[in-house]
Design a protein around this motif. Structure first.
Motif, PDB file in Angstrom:
ATOM      1  N   TRP B  95       9.086  25.589  64.245  1.00  0.00           N
ATOM      2  CA  TRP B  95       9.983  26.131  64.888  1.00  0.00           C
ATOM      3  C   TRP B  95      11.115  25.463  64.660  1.00  0.00           C
ATOM      4  CZ3 TRP B  95       8.781  31.267  65.989  1.00  0.00           C
ATOM      5  CH2 TRP B  95       8.249  31.234  66.638  1.00  0.00           C
ATOM      6  N   THR B  96      11.911  25.632  63.850  1.00  0.00           N
ATOM      7  CA  THR B  96      13.766  24.579  63.705  1.00  0.00           C
ATOM      8  C   THR B  96      14.537  26.177  63.626  1.00  0.00           C
ATOM      9  OG1 THR B  96      14.348  23.771  61.630  1.00  0.00           O
ATOM     10  CG2 THR B  96      13.391  26.060  61.049  1.00  0.00           C
ATOM     11  N   PRO B  97      15.482  25.412  64.212  1.00  0.00           N
ATOM     12  CA  PRO B  97      16.784  25.927  64.436  1.00  0.00           C
ATOM     13  C   PRO B  97      17.919  25.871  63.161  1.00  0.00           C
ATOM     14  CG  PRO B  97      17.055  24.695  66.487  1.00  0.00           C
ATOM     15  CD  PRO B  97      15.769  24.313  65.861  1.00  0.00           C
ATOM     16  N   ARG B  98      18.264  27.386  63.010  1.00  0.00           N
ATOM     17  CA  ARG B  98      19.393  27.450  61.614  1.00  0.00           C
ATOM     18  C   ARG B  98      21.164  28.000  62.313  1.00  0.00           C
ATOM     19  NH1 ARG B  98      16.223  28.462  56.636  1.00  0.00           N
ATOM     20  NH2 ARG B  98      15.078  27.154  56.290  1.00  0.00           N
ATOM     21  N   ILE B  99      21.884  27.684  61.543  1.00  0.00           N
ATOM     22  CA  ILE B  99      23.191  27.729  62.008  1.00  0.00           C
ATOM     23  C   ILE B  99      24.073  28.252  60.345  1.00  0.00           C
ATOM     24  CG2 ILE B  99      25.432  27.015  63.138  1.00  0.00           C
ATOM     25  CD1 ILE B  99      24.637  25.547  65.416  1.00  0.00           C
ATOM     26  N   ARG B 100      24.551  29.578  60.604  1.00  0.00           N
ATOM     27  CA  ARG B 100      25.101  29.818  59.735  1.00  0.00           C
ATOM     28  C   ARG B 100      26.782  29.440  60.065  1.00  0.00           C
ATOM     29  NH1 ARG B 100      22.376  32.627  55.543  1.00  0.00           N
ATOM     30  NH2 ARG B 100      19.991  32.403  56.101  1.00  0.00           N
ATOM     31  N   PHE B 101      27.193  29.734  58.779  1.00  0.00           N
ATOM     32  CA  PHE B 101      29.405  29.223  59.245  1.00  0.00           C
ATOM     33  C   PHE B 101      29.485  29.837  57.951  1.00  0.00           C
ATOM     34  CE2 PHE B 101      29.594  24.916  57.835  1.00  0.00           C
ATOM     35  CZ  PHE B 101      28.296  24.593  57.672  1.00  0.00           C
ATOM     36  N   ALA B 124      23.494  25.433  58.081  1.00  0.00           N
ATOM     37  CA  ALA B 124      22.747  23.817  58.990  1.00  0.00           C
ATOM     38  C   ALA B 124      21.812  23.999  59.457  1.00  0.00           C
ATOM     39  CB  ALA B 124      24.283  23.701  60.406  1.00  0.00           C
ATOM     40  N   VAL B 125      21.251  23.038  59.216  1.00  0.00           N
ATOM     41  CA  VAL B 125      19.653  23.173  58.713  1.00  0.00           C
ATOM     42  C   VAL B 125      19.517  21.354  59.844  1.00  0.00           C
ATOM     43  CG1 VAL B 125      19.179  23.925  57.601  1.00  0.00           C
ATOM     44  CG2 VAL B 125      19.462  22.259  57.053  1.00  0.00           C
ATOM     45  N   ASP B 126      18.346  20.782  59.794  1.00  0.00           N
ATOM     46  CA  ASP B 126      17.628  19.426  60.837  1.00  0.00           C
ATOM     47  C   ASP B 126      17.531  18.609  60.161  1.00  0.00           C
ATOM     48  OD1 ASP B 126      17.162  18.201  62.388  1.00  0.00           O
ATOM     49  OD2 ASP B 126      15.406  18.318  63.854  1.00  0.00           O
ATOM     50  N   LEU B 127      18.417  18.033  59.334  1.00  0.00           N
ATOM     51  CA  LEU B 127      17.902  17.505  57.781  1.00  0.00           C
ATOM     52  C   LEU B 127      17.745  15.905  58.927  1.00  0.00           C
ATOM     53  CD1 LEU B 127      20.783  18.418  55.709  1.00  0.00           C
ATOM     54  CD2 LEU B 127      18.403  19.118  55.096  1.00  0.00           C
ATOM     55  N   ALA B 202      27.823  33.710  44.650  1.00  0.00           N
ATOM     56  CA  ALA B 202      28.282  33.657  45.230  1.00  0.00           C
ATOM     57  C   ALA B 202      28.117  31.928  46.196  1.00  0.00           C
ATOM     58  CB  ALA B 202      27.993  34.784  46.622  1.00  0.00           C
ATOM     59  N   MET B 203      27.340  31.503  46.626  1.00  0.00           N
ATOM     60  CA  MET B 203      27.277  30.318  47.163  1.00  0.00           C
ATOM     61  C   MET B 203      27.935  29.368  46.148  1.00  0.00           C
ATOM     62  SD  MET B 203      25.008  31.030  49.956  1.00  0.00           S
ATOM     63  CE  MET B 203      24.536  29.150  50.285  1.00  0.00           C
ATOM     64  N   ASP B 204      26.651  29.153  44.650  1.00  0.00           N
ATOM     65  CA  ASP B 204      28.025  28.476  44.041  1.00  0.00           C
ATOM     66  C   ASP B 204      29.244  28.731  43.736  1.00  0.00           C
ATOM     67  OD1 ASP B 204      25.291  26.862  43.237  1.00  0.00           O
ATOM     68  OD2 ASP B 204      24.863  28.290  41.937  1.00  0.00           O
ATOM     69  N   ARG B 205      29.951  29.153  44.347  1.00  0.00           N
ATOM     70  CA  ARG B 205      31.274  29.256  44.217  1.00  0.00           C
ATOM     71  C   ARG B 205      31.047  28.761  45.791  1.00  0.00           C
ATOM     72  NH1 ARG B 205      34.461  33.590  41.418  1.00  0.00           N
ATOM     73  NH2 ARG B 205      36.082  32.487  42.620  1.00  0.00           N
ATOM     74  N   GLY B 206      31.183  28.358  46.596  1.00  0.00           N
ATOM     75  CA  GLY B 206      31.577  27.513  47.691  1.00  0.00           C
ATOM     76  C   GLY B 206      30.684  27.636  48.763  1.00  0.00           C
ATOM     77  N   ALA B 207      29.328  26.802  48.743  1.00  0.00           N
ATOM     78  CA  ALA B 207      28.931  26.371  49.908  1.00  0.00           C
ATOM     79  C   ALA B 207      28.315  25.833  50.751  1.00  0.00           C
ATOM     80  CB  ALA B 207      27.561  27.210  49.946  1.00  0.00           C
ATOM     81  N   MET B 208      28.166  25.322  51.688  1.00  0.00           N
ATOM     82  CA  MET B 208      27.516  23.860  51.994  1.00  0.00           C
ATOM     83  C   MET B 208      26.545  23.356  53.101  1.00  0.00           C
ATOM     84  SD  MET B 208      30.410  22.953  54.345  1.00  0.00           S
ATOM     85  CE  MET B 208      29.978  21.792  55.713  1.00  0.00           C
ATOM     86  N   ILE B 209      25.892  22.304  52.380  1.00  0.00           N
ATOM     87  CA  ILE B 209      24.520  22.152  53.295  1.00  0.00           C
ATOM     88  C   ILE B 209      24.427  21.561  54.681  1.00  0.00           C
ATOM     89  CG2 ILE B 209      21.554  21.485  54.029  1.00  0.00           C
ATOM     90  CD1 ILE B 209      21.766  23.857  51.550  1.00  0.00           C
ATOM     91  N   ALA B 210      24.508  21.598  55.956  1.00  0.00           N
ATOM     92  CA  ALA B 210      24.639  20.584  57.221  1.00  0.00           C
ATOM     93  C   ALA B 210      23.753  20.023  57.534  1.00  0.00           C
ATOM     94  CB  ALA B 210      26.526  20.563  57.239  1.00  0.00           C
ATOM     95  N   ASP B 211      23.383  18.653  58.059  1.00  0.00           N
ATOM     96  CA  ASP B 211      22.809  18.791  59.083  1.00  0.00           C
ATOM     97  C   ASP B 211      23.340  19.331  60.584  1.00  0.00           C
ATOM     98  OD1 ASP B 211      20.125  17.004  60.509  1.00  0.00           O
ATOM     99  OD2 ASP B 211      22.314  16.449  62.082  1.00  0.00           O
ATOM    100  N   ILE B 212      22.322  19.899  60.507  1.00  0.00           N
ATOM    101  CA  ILE B 212      22.419  20.894  62.269  1.00  0.00           C
ATOM    102  C   ILE B 212      23.298  20.127  63.181  1.00  0.00           C
ATOM    103  CG2 ILE B 212      20.373  20.459  63.269  1.00  0.00           C
ATOM    104  CD1 ILE B 212      21.171  23.876  64.067  1.00  0.00           C
ATOM    105  N   ALA B 213      23.197  18.792  63.667  1.00  0.00           N
ATOM    106  CA  ALA B 213      23.668  17.944  64.766  1.00  0.00           C
ATOM    107  C   ALA B 213      25.444  18.188  64.916  1.00  0.00           C
ATOM    108  CB  ALA B 213      22.999  17.037  65.126  1.00  0.00           C
ATOM    109  N   ASP B 214      25.787  18.001  63.410  1.00  0.00           N
ATOM    110  CA  ASP B 214      27.168  17.527  63.322  1.00  0.00           C
ATOM    111  C   ASP B 214      27.156  19.027  63.177  1.00  0.00           C
ATOM    112  OD1 ASP B 214      26.195  14.609  62.138  1.00  0.00           O
ATOM    113  OD2 ASP B 214      26.522  15.535  60.125  1.00  0.00           O
TER     114      ASP B 214
END
Lengths: 390, 424, 247
Positions: B95-101, B124-127, B202-214
């Motif tokens: 089980w893993t939480p994620r946040i889209r923003f 945002a995923v738990d990296l 659409a994602m290549d135009r502007g997307a980021m992946i970050a750690d969920i804690a941040d």
């Protein structure tokens, strides 16, 4: 000329064995053409749907227009240049004006692109004619996905807010006159279509547009300063990439299938060379050189390919034609992957595909048939007559 | 008798080696193609599951309704206790939480003022936390273009095209401007660790992946998450099981009218994938049937020829007083042995290849524009329990059929003629 | 503006005599402005924002000079404490202490809501006098919340305005705008501001509690409460500089 005749007679004389090989090989033919046809059909259909409904024969974009950059959209409108205006007047292009706005279904904020389109346009399959209502109504057309995410249905009115060219707010209640069922997400998700004239007046952008869609088949690409022409390669690049990957995966399947058929042919060749030494000896005794014997046997093997093509044509053509006509009923959900295919998938068999597959199979069959015959080169006629392989 | 036949097979290479080799190759190809198709299908579901739907996904009811707008103000809260509870109830699942923003990425100049700015969508995923499964789920290295994968807090990956547009190098600072769960402006600094390709325009135009804690810290989402994804431990999607878990989970909250109650949905049910999967299954089933039919024909052919060439030997055995039935039976036994042996070896080789391609994949990068996160250009096979037995169908059935049909020749021919064939 | 005051008063006087009891819209707007005053002030205020899930309160202190310069520092909740905002004419910057970044709010960002409220940054940016932008007309008298008001109808004189028209209820006696509706070009009501409490502070009538509401959106709107205000305060010029954001 004796060799081809002899080869064919030998081959047909072998009866069941030959036909088994031929059937296997013909399967490979049909399956390859059929699967590749499905992929090409998928590609063609996805492209066609997008082209028909949204892209036309390409689009002129106002230089700041970029559907993926919501920030620049505010300035992405300009007066349609005369060169394009002439095309529009001749029904060879149609203008679309894009204004950012907000929809308030049930008091919730839902950002949208308000797109003005000429209700009389015939260029795109987008059913803009639903927007032909009296001046007393404010019609809006949305797609089924949009209807789902906003909870709107035909007959509903909803408040829509936008800002005109001077930044002044305007808001109206629009009436959803039609929910179009489209397979092209780009004209559906987050889009509200209203009559172009109304939007131009309301937004204070008379004579302006954000993009101009060129008719399919319209070949002229007039100069339009401040506008950039985007061809279909550019507009369809995502679909093309996806299909390319899919058919790359399928190539493995073809490879294995051909390998399989070759296994059968190779097997047959080895066996017949093993079994028919006496025959070879006799042929040599009659004055056949080794080279001619090799040619004879290679040709026998290669003829499998020719026969297979004939057999494949016999049952393949009716099957593939039937299939192409009937199509493959697809479940609705294919488009949830952003892939506009529609309800039925119709395979497309290109002549190039058929010819290429046939040539490929024939060449490989010939090579595979030749390989075991090299043994013949070492054959001594005397041994061969006694049925012995040295 | 079996031992006798086996010895015979082993000593006469023309009786054993070639037929077995044929069966081996045929079975190997069958096993391999099965796994290959399986792999294609699996990859399709799998990439959907990994990046989007999970095998099951939990959202708040209100969030689910407007999910395409990433309404983080409606996100799930009390996520840790919910995850703990789920982990306890379904210990085999991950089980893993994620946040889209969404927001803006702002690149500072030397004075710390805006140099470049662009809209960004983020995930945002738990990296970073110890034992997290997300790095394995996302396999970010494969899509990496420049730099490296985040290893410390406040490091992010952004899309390559985006980085070029913003003129950002790995190691540069980027500020995310977004909205907190409460609606305030959120501003947080990150370091761009590297760039990746998503494979979706659409994602290549502007997307980021970050750690969920941040991101939790930045968006004031402590112990909150937009979605919780559940995966089966072996990453194989099993619809009946997923449906069962979902029904049970939702039953517990079914009557609660609160719009922030968590609701679960299965992979297939999300985004209307049920039908799509049915279609995929149909397609792969069809290809497989055709394939096995072709394969059986080839092996039948081989079995047939195996018997044909032994008419001479059969003549001798008949002359020695063996009954035709006995010979026929021994032929079939032989072919079965060849079938079993060939199928065993073929399956082993086919599985070995498949396992290799499952682990390493086949890179079709030369046919594709670029490697990316969502559309992998590495095609992989997938071994399943069925892979172990699928090869035996053509392997055994085809050789058996082949020798049964060709063996009937014994009954049709005169002993004398069979004897004559001995000479050849 | 002060220089012209005598002329103004003379004009008003002449006009009032001519038209008897009903003053002009402009005159009323002028009186409203005079009440609030355009001198320096330092205020301490509270904003109550109602979300779909919960409400929260944001506290801030502002330094304001005239119409064009303002500096705000957020004090609470802890998360927002230390965030600063500087407005100079038509430019807006925000500073976040956690990132030590000064970000210019422009374009698209201006449309975002301030701290999740029903107010956008753009609403905060409005600094031009209503009298300059709109032609005002007195359309009648109405009672609002127990006070007799002039009802003013404002129609934009210029194109570059966010709201095409407005309707303002001004207390006849105290010259405080008690209610304001803002309309779209179509006449559709977009936003409403209502004053719930008026108090006399330092000799002026000051709206102490105001509710802002986006009328297209469901929700309870945003409450704004002025806790404290100090007029004619001495504010050193350096407050209104980007350097002070980082302090």
């Amino acid at each position: 000329m004796i060799i081809p005749k002899l080869a064919l007679r030998n081959l047909l004389g072998a009866g069941l064995r030959t036909w088994l090989n031929v059937v296997v090989l013909s399967f490979a033919f049909v399956v390859i053409i059929w699967t590749q046809g499905l992929y090409e059909g998928m590609n063609a259909q996805a492209e066609r749907a997008s082209v028909d409904a949204a892209l036309g024969g390409g689009q002129y974009w106002q230089e700041k227009y970029d559907p993926l950059d919501v920030f620049s959209l505010e300035d992405a409108h300009a007066i349609v240049p005369d060169s394009l205006g002439a095309m529009i007047a001749a029904n060879r292009a149609t203008a679309i004006l894009v204004v950012q706005g907000t929809l308030y279904p049930k008091g919730r904020i839902h950002p949208v692109m308000i797109k003005g389109i000429d209700p009389d346009q015939q260029l795109l399959s987008l059913p803009s004619h639903f927007l032909k209502t009296g001046e007393d109504r404010f019609p809006a057309l949305i797609g089924s996905r949009m209807a789902k995410s906003t909870g709107l249905k035909v007959g509903d009115t909803v408040t829509m807010r936008w800002r005109d060219a001077h930044g002044t707010f305007d808001a109206r209640d629009v009436e959803i006159v039609q929910v179009m069922k489209t397979i092209v997400p780009s004209i559906d998700q987050g889009q509200v279509w209203i009559p172009l004239d109304r939007l131009r007046i309301l937004a204070g952008m008379e004579e302006e547009a954000g993009l101009v869609v060129v008719a399919q088949g319209a070949l002229e690409r007039p100069e339009a300063p401040g506008w950039v022409f985007r061809d279909l390669d550019f507009l369809l690049s995502d679909i093309k990439q996806l299909v390319r990957m899919k058919s790359a995966g399928a190539a493995i399947l073809y490879f294995v299938l051909i390998l399989l058929a070759m296994l059968a042919i190779f097997d047959t060749q080895v066996l017949s060379i093993f079994r028919r030494k006496k025959e070879m000896g006799t042929l040599m005794a009659f004055g056949f050189t080794r080279g001619r014997v090799i040619r004879l046997f290679t040709l026998e093997g290669a003829l499998h390919g020719v026969l297979a093509a004939v057999v494949a044509a016999l049952y393949g053509i009716p099957f593939l034609t039937w299939f192409a006509r009937r199509g493959w009923a697809l479940p609705e959900a294919m488009d949830s992957y952003g892939f506009a295919i529609g309800e039925k998938l119709f395979p497309v068999y290109s002549a190039g595909l058929v010819v290429a597959t046939t040539l490929l199979v024939l060449v490989i069959t010939t090579i595979v048939s030749f390989l075991p015959t090299r043994k013949i080169a070492k054959l001594k006629p005397t041994d061969a007559l006694r049925g012995r392989m040295s | 008798m079996i031992k006798f036949l086996f010895k015979g097979l082993m000593r006469d290479r023309s009786r054993s080696l070639f037929p077995i080799l044929t069966v081996v190759i045929g079975v190997m190809l069958t096993v391999f193609i099965y796994n290959w198709i399986n792999g294609a299908q699996f990859n399709f579901i799998d990439s959907n599951a990994r990046f989007n739907t999970g095998h099951v996904k939990i959202m708040s009811r209100a969030y689910a309704r407007e999910a395409d707008q990433v309404p983080n103000d409606l996100a799930l809260i009390g996520v840790q206790s919910l995850v703990d509870k789920l982990q306890e109830e379904y210990p085999d699942m991950i089980w893993t939480p994620r946040i889209r923003f969404g927001g803006l990425l702002d690149i500072p100049d030397a004075e710390g003022e805006t140099r470049e700015q662009g809209p960004v969508m983020g995930m945002a995923v738990d990296l970073l936390s110890a034992g997290s499964n997300e790095p394995g789920i996302f396999k970010l290295e494969e899509a990496l273009v420049r730099g490296r994968v985040p290893q410390r807090a406040a490091e992010i990956l952004i899309s390559e095209d985006f980085a070029r547009r913003l003129k950002v190098q790995p190691g540069d600072t980027a500020t995310l401007i977004s909205v907190t769960m409460q609606g305030s402006m959120a501003v947080a600094n990150f370091t761009v660790a590297g760039t990746i390709r998503f494979g979706v325009e659409a994602m290549d135009r502007g997307a980021m992946i970050a750690d969920i804690a941040d991101i939790r810290a930045a968006l004031d989402m402590e112990d909150a998450a937009g979605e919780i994804l559940g995966f089966f431990g072996d990453f194989m999607y099993r619809d009946p099981q997923a449906s069962q878990i979902t029904t049970r989970f939702n039953a517990a909250h079914g009557d609660d009218p609160d719009e922030f109650v968590p609701v679960m949905d299965t992979l297939l049910h999300q985004a209307g994938m049920t039908d799509l999967m049915a279609m995929l299954k149909m397609f792969s089933g069809l290809v497989l049937v055709v394939f096995i039919a072709v394969m059986s024909l080839v092996l039948w052919n081989a079995g047939l020829m195996g018997s044909l060439r032994r008419y001479g030997e059969i003549g001798v055995r008949l002359a020695l007083g063996e009954t035709k039935t006995h010979i026929y039976r021994s032929l079939i036994w032989e072919s079965l042995m060849i079938g079993v042996l060939g199928s065993l070896i073929g399956t082993a080789v086919g599985l070995a290849e498949s396992y290799y391609l499952q682990a390493h994949g086949l890179n079709i990068g030369f046919m594709m524009k670029n490697a990316s996160l969502f559309i992998s250009n590495v095609l992989r096979a997938k071994v399943s329990p069925v892979s172990y037995v699928i090869g035996f169908i053509p392997g055994l059935a085809a050789t058996f059929l082949g020798s049964s049909v060709s063996g009937t020749g014994i009954y049709r021919r005169q002993t004398s003629r069979l004897m004559k064939e001995l000479e050849s | 503006m002060k220089k012209h005051s005598p002329v103004w008063i003379l004009a008003v006087l002449v006009w009032t005599l001519a038209e008897a009891q009903v003053p002009s819209g402009d005159w009323i707007l002028q009186k409203v402005d005079e009440n609030i005053g355009s001198d320096n002030k330092i205020s301490h205020s509270r904003m109550v924002i109602h979300g779909r899930r919960a409400s929260r309160t944001v506290e801030s202190r502002s330094w304001i000079q005239g119409d064009e310069k303002s500096f705000t520092e957020y004090l609470a909740p802890p998360r927002e404490a230390g965030t600063k905002m500087l407005k100079l004419e038509d430019q807006l910057w925000t500073y976040s202490p956690s990132t030590d970044r000064t970000i210019r709010i422009s374009g698209h960002l201006l449309r975002q809501s301030v701290m999740g409220s029903d107010l956008s940054y753009e609403d905060l940016m409005e600094d031009r006098k209503l009298r300059d932008l709109y032609a005002a007309r007195v359309s009648g008298e109405e009672e609002y919340d127990g006070r007799v008001c002039w009802v003013l109808e404002l129609t934009s004189k210029e194109e570059e305005v966010a709201y095409h028209s407005r309707k303002i209820w001004v207390d006849k006696e105290r010259f405080v705008a008690l209610k304001e509706d803002r309309f779209a070009k179509s006449g559709k009501l977009l936003k409403r501001t209502e004053v719930k409490d008026v108090q006399r502070m330092e000799g002026r009538w000051i709206p102490r509690k105001i509710v802002f509401k986006d009328m297209l959106k469901t929700g309870e709107g945003t409450e704004f409460v002025l806790e404290e205000v100090q007029f004619n305060a001495a504010i050193p010029d350096h407050v209104f500089s980007k350097a002070s954001l980082r302090k």
